[in-house]
Design an enzyme around this catalytic site. Structure first.
Site, mmCIF file in Angstrom:
data_model
loop_
_atom_site.group_PDB
_atom_site.id
_atom_site.type_symbol
_atom_site.label_atom_id
_atom_site.label_comp_id
_atom_site.label_asym_id
_atom_site.label_seq_id
_atom_site.Cartn_x
_atom_site.Cartn_y
_atom_site.Cartn_z
ATOM 1 N N ASP A 27 -0.342 11.058 -11.202
ATOM 2 C CA ASP A 27 -0.301 9.264 -11.815
ATOM 3 C C ASP A 27 -0.245 9.562 -13.448
ATOM 4 O O ASP A 27 -1.496 9.458 -14.212
ATOM 5 C CB ASP A 27 -1.345 8.849 -11.298
ATOM 6 C CG ASP A 27 -1.624 7.386 -11.773
ATOM 7 O OD1 ASP A 27 -0.407 6.901 -12.134
ATOM 8 O OD2 ASP A 27 -2.223 6.714 -11.544
ATOM 9 N N ALA A 83 0.871 -1.160 0.093
ATOM 10 C CA ALA A 83 0.052 -0.028 0.053
ATOM 11 C C ALA A 83 0.851 1.147 0.090
ATOM 12 O O ALA A 83 1.875 1.330 0.716
ATOM 13 C CB ALA A 83 -0.950 -0.011 1.351
ATOM 14 N N THR A 93 -2.004 -6.024 -2.009
ATOM 15 C CA THR A 93 -2.299 -7.282 -2.070
ATOM 16 C C THR A 93 -1.007 -7.960 -1.178
ATOM 17 O O THR A 93 -1.188 -9.011 -0.408
ATOM 18 C CB THR A 93 -2.237 -8.006 -3.381
ATOM 19 O OG1 THR A 93 -3.281 -7.395 -3.860
ATOM 20 C CG2 THR A 93 -2.263 -9.235 -3.451
#
Length: 502
Positions: A254, A194, A201
């Protein structure tokens, strides 16, 4: 000069010179230098300090020193380094021009060779963000990211899945991987930790087993069990991506080109020839509408075609968390519950996992079109997915005998209850994320949130809407205060705020 190892992990190749030494050698802040030690030659970026390092010493951050093999007191040589040619290509992109494949390859090579400073890398990312790359450039970026790292070579049919992210509680990889692996396909799942979410995951799988492996170890696990769930950061797969992410994180950008290349490069590097992309769409997700999700899916499919990867996209509901649990240990519990007793857990988790796994089964011809979800559910219902998951857990150093109640969660809890009768009209993704992180997730594995009511549920006054878990009382208090301010679960008719406040 003598090495002085600094007890700091910086994540970059910088060296610290005493101000007087830097001045005498005509080095300025952010200059590039060649560093020589014990036969190794690398490039670093100059930082200066008045008192951190003594004259005649060169400060080397702990992680950089480890990669260089240097210890305090070792002799170090430094000299000016030439300006990388890729700087000119970055300037070209800043001016809005289209880059050639060889120019993009030069930039990526300098990124992974640490020949560029964070400022120079950030300039490239900003230029790519505002002067968006065309598909030829994205393809070139993807290929360059693959070629500058290691590759996993596996026989047989290799598949993979990826989620765009943005939705809390999306632990479906812990179900999809064993379903697909139990169906005879190879799925080497490399995952992230994270950054802005309560659990990646790798964080969730890390509660149950080791996730840090070398590439040859990953290959051995997959060859034996058809699948794995490991942390991609411990592998040298598309290493430029980790550097890009580190630089862009504080900038909160991003770039579309980097996102496309990042995902596809890692799939190509593990040898995947079939990939399913989970694109959650809805309020609070990264993609807000079905139309935007379809456009993104079309772009991925085209990039996959160019790279010889068959891409299928599953547009899923992203308007609220997947399942009920948010946070590493809580999500690990829910995933193991779903594998053990799929009829007794949240239907959203089971059905989404089966749907994504089913698309992989259809894509590879294991099932006819339209039959994938049913086949995946059968693997789940018959316990084959659970057994395969436990095989993988054991192979990754975990306990095969692990049960749901064996997984420790935070001992500090608080129940948030409905103030009125009514229906849940909103579960705010970002609100849940913020509360779970305030409680300590993902660093404190037992922290997080468990939802008892989701959108559309009918609740009565006093019913538990969600429960907050924390490992420390101070973090619980912080999370409770935030939950009271943010109201992440909204019940129609409830009073949101009193004005003026008493």
């Amino acid at each position: 000069m003598k090495a002085q190892v600094l007890d700091v992990t910086s994540g970059r190749r910088s060296v610290v010179l005493n101000d007087l030494d830097a001045r005498s050698m005509s080095f300025l802040l952010s200059d590039r230098v060649v560093i020589k030690h014990d036969g190794a030659t690398v490039t670093g970026i100059v930082e200066t300090s008045h008192a951190l390092v003594a004259r005649g010493s060169i400060g080397i951050y702990r992680d950089f020193a480890k990669s260089l093999g240097a210890s305090t007191g070792d002799p170090i040589e430094i000299e000016p380094a030439p300006l990388p040619k890729s700087i000119q290509f970055i300037k070209k992109k800043i001016m809005g021009e289209t880059l050639k494949p060889e120019e993009i390859a030069a930039i990526v090579q300098d990124v992974v060779s640490y020949n560029l400073s964070d400022l120079e890398i950030a300039s490239f990312l900003f230029a790519s963000h505002y002067n968006q790359m065309n598909m030829d450039e994205v393809e070139a970026l993807t290929r360059a990211m693959v070629s500058t790292g290691d590759r996993l070579e596996l026989p047989g049919t290799v598949v993979d899945k990826h989620s765009i992210g943005g939705v809390p509680g999306n632990k479906i990889s812990l179900l999809v991987v064993p379903i697909v692996a139990a169906s005879g396909l190879m799925i080497p799942k490399t995952s992230s930790r994270a950054i802005t979410s309560p659990a990646g995951t790798a964080d969730t799988m890390g509660v149950l087993a080791e996730v840090n492996f070398k590439l040859e170890e990953v290959k051995a696990i997959v060859m034996k069990h058809n699948g794995c769930i490991v942390w991609g950061g411990s592998l040298n797969i598309a290493p430029a991506d980790d550097i890009f992410i580190r630089v862009e994180y504080p900038l909160r950008i991003d770039p579309r080109s980097q996102m496309l290349a990042s995902i596809m490069a890692k799939k190509c590097a593990v040898g995947a020839r079939h990939m399913v992309l989970d694109v959650p769409a809805g309020r609070g997700a990264k993609v807000s509408t079905i139309q935007d999700a379809e456009r993104l899916a079309t772009t991925f499919i085209e990039l996959g075609r160019r790279l010889d990867v068959q891409v299928k996209c599953g547009i899923t509901y992203g308007g609220q968390p997947v399942g009920r649990a948010v946070g590493p240990a809580l999500e690990a519990r829910e995933a193991l519950s779903a594998l053990s007793s799929p009829n007794d857990v949240s239907k959203s988790l089971v059905l989404k996992s089966a749907s994504i796994a089913g698309l992989l089964l259809e894509s590879t011809g294991r099932t006819p079109r339209g039959g994938g979800t049913g086949a995946a559910l059968e693997v789940l219902q018959k316990g084959r997915a659970l057994q395969k998951f436990l095989d993988i857990v054991e192979a990754q150093g975990g306990r095969r005998s692990v049960k749901v109640d064996d997984i420790p969660v935070g001992g500090q809890t608080y129940e948030v209850r409905s103030p009125s009768d009514g229906y849940v009209t909103l579960v705010d993704n970002q609100g849940i994320i913020d509360v779970a992180r305030a409680a300590g997730a993902p660093q404190e594995k037992g922290a997080g949130v468990v939802l008892f009511a989701k959108q559309g549920y009918k609740v009565s006054r006093g019913d538990v809407l969600f429960e907050i878990y924390a490992e420390r009382a101070s973090k619980l208090s912080e999370a409770v205060s935030l939950a009271e301010a943010r109201v992440p679960v909204l019940v129609e008719g409830m009073l949101l705020k009193e004005v003026p406040e008493v």
